[in-house]
Design an enzyme around this catalytic site. Structure first.
Site, mmCIF file in Angstrom:
data_model
loop_
_atom_site.group_PDB
_atom_site.id
_atom_site.type_symbol
_atom_site.label_atom_id
_atom_site.label_comp_id
_atom_site.label_asym_id
_atom_site.label_seq_id
_atom_site.Cartn_x
_atom_site.Cartn_y
_atom_site.Cartn_z
ATOM 1 N N ASP A 260 -7.785 -4.561 5.003
ATOM 2 C CA ASP A 260 -7.082 -4.765 4.158
ATOM 3 C C ASP A 260 -5.845 -4.362 3.030
ATOM 4 O O ASP A 260 -4.551 -4.848 4.528
ATOM 5 C CB ASP A 260 -8.005 -5.760 2.812
ATOM 6 C CG ASP A 260 -7.695 -6.568 1.325
ATOM 7 O OD1 ASP A 260 -7.211 -7.326 2.613
ATOM 8 O OD2 ASP A 260 -7.124 -6.372 0.451
ATOM 9 N N ASP A 261 -5.569 -3.548 2.335
ATOM 10 C CA ASP A 261 -4.616 -2.972 1.879
ATOM 11 C C ASP A 261 -4.764 -1.781 1.964
ATOM 12 O O ASP A 261 -5.486 -0.876 1.988
ATOM 13 C CB ASP A 261 -4.525 -3.455 0.661
ATOM 14 C CG ASP A 261 -4.052 -4.968 0.127
ATOM 15 O OD1 ASP A 261 -3.389 -5.620 0.442
ATOM 16 O OD2 ASP A 261 -5.084 -5.691 -0.704
ATOM 17 N N ASP A 264 -4.023 -0.695 -3.045
ATOM 18 C CA ASP A 264 -4.657 -1.984 -4.125
ATOM 19 C C ASP A 264 -5.022 -1.356 -5.899
ATOM 20 O O ASP A 264 -5.265 -0.263 -5.941
ATOM 21 C CB ASP A 264 -5.949 -2.399 -3.254
ATOM 22 C CG ASP A 264 -6.219 -4.204 -4.569
ATOM 23 O OD1 ASP A 264 -5.536 -4.129 -5.288
ATOM 24 O OD2 ASP A 264 -7.244 -4.399 -3.611
ATOM 25 N N LYS A 305 -0.135 -2.857 -2.649
ATOM 26 C CA LYS A 305 -0.596 -4.653 -3.452
ATOM 27 C C LYS A 305 -0.272 -3.568 -5.434
ATOM 28 O O LYS A 305 -1.746 -2.796 -5.112
ATOM 29 C CB LYS A 305 -1.690 -4.532 -3.186
ATOM 30 C CG LYS A 305 -2.591 -6.247 -4.081
ATOM 31 C CD LYS A 305 -3.584 -6.811 -3.941
ATOM 32 C CE LYS A 305 -3.210 -6.659 -2.767
ATOM 33 N NZ LYS A 305 -4.597 -7.931 -2.215
#
EC number: 4.2.2.2
Length: 449
Positions: A260-261, A264, A305
């Site tokens: 994913d990131d 976060d 993010k």
């Protein structure tokens, strides 16, 4: 796979061959016991039943005073000396503030979470330590766990702990989960866990906001190849999201190849704003898929993010680098607050290098180069000190511009020192004669290097 793989200069597969990683060896705090041999210790596997039995025995076994030693073949009936090591579970229940549990090298295989319980605290100036012994590498291996949100690896609910030099892999959820405060996590590596490698969040759903984890420092640490097998949209490198207090800092940390990131910092309507987080001297690259190409359509792939659910939180990001992530390099992710970004460099990310569509953000001395989409920079461009990438070219109100000639190298080369610090060589370093050198405000360079 990235849709950009057909670009020979920037394609994922080509770059992966060009990036070298040197994993850090652990460093001992305090005396170096050179007279003790660094033997290869055997692995041991503890089932849930064995852990339960170990906990019961630990309660009735008094360990040696002072520092304690554990090993993969340690025995709960041992006193925890270097010649007669105990188990990690036993040591955690009896270590005193100001003292250290030293883990000998080898593989510690577990099928259930190792928890430092709430109330098992050190104190200010007298941390409890969980530290690799010398240059040895203790590996906490939770691969036997099933995938599931209850199956974390190491869960730190206590306060005032030092955790240093550990490798944590294979957990059914987070590799390391921090629910306590005033802890220092240093030179750890989390990888191939089935949710975020290292995450901060409340220790219990019943914890009040005043009990959310605060004032934790994550230093010189590396999180990579974490992936959730169900939808591929949860496992980040590092996360301080949903339920964290103020004062948490990431310094000199590296997040790469997470599904994913990289980072976060998501806030959610149901739990409200999180505390402001500070990220310093850190690097995020190639997030959005793992190093073997694992990804899904749900994998976001941002480097940093910095928000969620349109909730205002005033984070700080300084001297950090994002490159060749699947989506954005740095993104506000709907955070309309005042994020301050100073001396960051973002290069060649899959969408925008900087994506800040709304908000009163503050930008100082940032450098963007060769993004796929134009930067969005809502807020204050302080003293016109930022060089952005818009409409496929650099732009700056004072006429500054960036080109490949401004960099010593655009070939990624990343290693880690013995202390876990990130070493970039000449990568993204400004070249002698670049007009970006000395053009920052109030002084200094534009960009992270």
């Amino acid at each position: 796979m990235f849709k950009r793989n057909d670009r020979s200069k920037n394609g994922f597969n080509a770059l992966r061959l060009g990036v070298s990683f040197v994993l850090a060896s652990s460093c001992l705090i305090g005396t170096a016991y050179a007279d003790v041999p660094s033997n290869n210790l055997p692995s041991t596997t503890l089932t849930e039943e064995a852990v339960s039995a170990t906990d019961s025995a630990a309660a009735s076994t008094t360990l040696a005073a002072g520092d304690l030693y554990v090993a993969p073949n340690g025995n709960v009936s041992n006193p925890g000396t270097i010649s007669s090591p105990t188990t990690l579970e036993a040591a955690l229940t009896q270590i005193a503030p100001g003292k250290t549990i030293y883990l000998r090298g080898g593989n510690y295989a577990y099928s259930s979470t190792i928890t430092i319980q709430r109330g098992n605290n050190g104190s200010n100036g007298s941390l409890k330590g969980l530290v690799a012994y010398g240059s040895e590498k203790p590996v906490l291996d939770f691969s036997a766990q099933a995938f599931g949100s209850a199956n974390r690896g190491l869960q730190l609910n206590g306060d005032f702990w030092l955790v240093k030099g550990l490798e944590v892999k294979g957990a059914g959820d987070n590799g390391i989960y921090i629910g306590g405060s005033n802890n220092r996590i240093e030179n750890v590596e989390t990888h191939h866990n089935r949710d975020t490698g290292l995450q901060l969040g409340r220790y219990s759903p019943n914890a009040s906001t005043s009990e959310w984890p605060a004032n934790n420092l994550i230093l010189n640490s590396y999180s990579h190849d974490n992936a959730d097998p169900d939808n591929g949209e949860d496992a980040d490198g590092f996360a301080a999201k949903l339920t964290v207090g103020s004062g948490n800092v990431f310094d000199n940390c590296l997040a790469a190849y997470n599904v994913d990131d990289g980072w976060d910092l998501y806030s959610k309507t149901e739990t409200g704003p999180i505390g402001a987080v500070t990220i310093l001297n850190s690097v995020a690259h190639h997030n959005g898929q793992t190093s073997d190409g694992t990804s899904t359509a749900n994998s976001d792939g941002n480097g940093f993010k910095l928000g969620g659910d349109k909730i205002k939180v005033n984070h700080i990001v300084k001297n950090s680098i994002a490159f060749q992530n699947k989506k954005h390099g740095f993104t506000y992710n709907s955070n309309p607050g005042t994020i301050t970004l100073t001396n960051n460099t973002s290069w060649d990310n899959g969408q925008s290098n900087f994506a800040f569509d709304k908000g009163e953000h503050v930008f100082i001395n940032n450098l963007s180069f060769e993004g796929t989409a134009s930067d969005k920079t809502s807020g204050t461009d302080q003293d016109n000190s930022n060089v952005w990438w818009k409409n496929k070219k650099t732009t700056n109100a004072k006429g500054l511009a960036a080109s490949a000639d401004d960099f010593v190298s655009l070939v990624p080369s990343i290693t880690r020192g013995a202390d876990g610090s990130i070493q970039l060589g000449d990568f993204l370093k400004l070249a002698k004669g670049s007009d970006l050198i000395g053009s920052g405000t109030p002084s200094g360079n534009i960009g992270a290097r």
